[in-house]
Design a protein around this motif. Structure first.
Motif, mmCIF file in Angstrom:
data_model
loop_
_atom_site.group_PDB
_atom_site.id
_atom_site.type_symbol
_atom_site.label_atom_id
_atom_site.label_comp_id
_atom_site.label_asym_id
_atom_site.label_seq_id
_atom_site.Cartn_x
_atom_site.Cartn_y
_atom_site.Cartn_z
ATOM 1 N N UNK A 59 -5.587 7.736 -9.478
ATOM 2 C CA UNK A 59 -6.269 8.170 -10.004
ATOM 3 C C UNK A 59 -6.750 7.080 -10.876
ATOM 4 N N UNK A 60 -6.317 7.332 -11.693
ATOM 5 C CA UNK A 60 -7.087 6.176 -13.245
ATOM 6 C C UNK A 60 -7.718 4.885 -12.310
ATOM 7 N N UNK A 61 -6.742 4.248 -11.615
ATOM 8 C CA UNK A 61 -6.956 2.854 -11.184
ATOM 9 C C UNK A 61 -8.150 2.889 -9.856
ATOM 10 N N UNK A 62 -8.183 3.750 -9.170
ATOM 11 C CA UNK A 62 -9.100 3.659 -8.262
ATOM 12 C C UNK A 62 -10.776 4.147 -9.041
ATOM 13 N N UNK A 63 -10.774 4.818 -10.213
ATOM 14 C CA UNK A 63 -11.644 5.163 -10.490
ATOM 15 C C UNK A 63 -12.034 3.710 -12.001
ATOM 16 N N UNK A 87 1.490 -1.006 -0.435
ATOM 17 C CA UNK A 87 0.198 0.018 -0.174
ATOM 18 C C UNK A 87 0.519 1.803 0.062
ATOM 19 N N UNK A 88 -0.002 2.329 -0.844
ATOM 20 C CA UNK A 88 0.879 3.874 -0.846
ATOM 21 C C UNK A 88 0.585 4.681 -0.626
ATOM 22 N N UNK A 89 0.326 5.517 0.341
ATOM 23 C CA UNK A 89 -0.364 6.080 1.310
ATOM 24 C C UNK A 89 0.049 7.767 0.196
ATOM 25 N N UNK A 90 -0.084 8.275 -0.637
ATOM 26 C CA UNK A 90 0.171 8.811 -1.803
ATOM 27 C C UNK A 90 0.481 10.923 -0.862
ATOM 28 N N UNK A 113 5.164 11.796 -8.008
ATOM 29 C CA UNK A 113 5.391 12.382 -9.010
ATOM 30 C C UNK A 113 3.470 13.005 -9.590
ATOM 31 N N UNK A 114 3.298 13.297 -9.423
ATOM 32 C CA UNK A 114 1.817 13.844 -10.673
ATOM 33 C C UNK A 114 2.143 12.477 -11.740
ATOM 34 N N UNK A 115 2.265 11.997 -12.526
ATOM 35 C CA UNK A 115 1.827 10.631 -13.336
ATOM 36 C C UNK A 115 1.712 9.819 -12.272
ATOM 37 N N UNK A 155 -1.604 10.855 -10.662
ATOM 38 C CA UNK A 155 -2.931 10.125 -11.625
ATOM 39 C C UNK A 155 -2.628 9.134 -12.184
ATOM 40 N N UNK A 156 -2.506 8.276 -12.402
ATOM 41 C CA UNK A 156 -2.362 6.446 -12.110
ATOM 42 C C UNK A 156 -3.316 6.518 -11.548
#
Length: 96
Positions: A30-34, A13-16, A22-24, A27-28
């Motif tokens: 968020x895309x996976x969570x979505x 697990x990674x706590x952002x 990084x921004x990328x 973004x990745x």
């Protein structure tokens, strides 16, 4: 089967907020969570529709059975009235 180690970075697990991502990478994530959220939402929607249809069928069944019972009671009342009339109009034998 492949041997997987417990310390592999694949499932950690990674706590952002704490990690310096990084921004990328954000973004990745968020895309996976979505994508996961959309998959779970469609499954929940299917379950909700099935549950709603089951509850609706139960309500309609109870409603129909109630109408059926009430109509049967009327028939029984009519039969009782006919029997009462037959007793009162029948031959009067014996001591009254």
């Amino acid at each position: 089967m492949a041997d997987k180690k417990a310390d592999s970075p694949f499932a950690t697990r990674v706590d952002p907020i704490k990690e310096g991502l990084s921004h990328e990478q954000l973004h990745f994530i968020r895309q996976v969570e979505l994508a996961q959220w959309k998959k779970k939402t469609s499954q929940l929607r299917t379950r909700n529709v099935v549950t709603g249809l089951a509850i609706g069928a139960l309500v309609l069944g109870i409603y129909g059975y109630t109408f059926y019972s009430v109509s049967q009671e009327r028939i029984m009342d009519e039969l009782d009235e006919e029997a009462k009339r037959a007793r009162t109009q029948g031959p009067k034998t014996g001591a009254n």
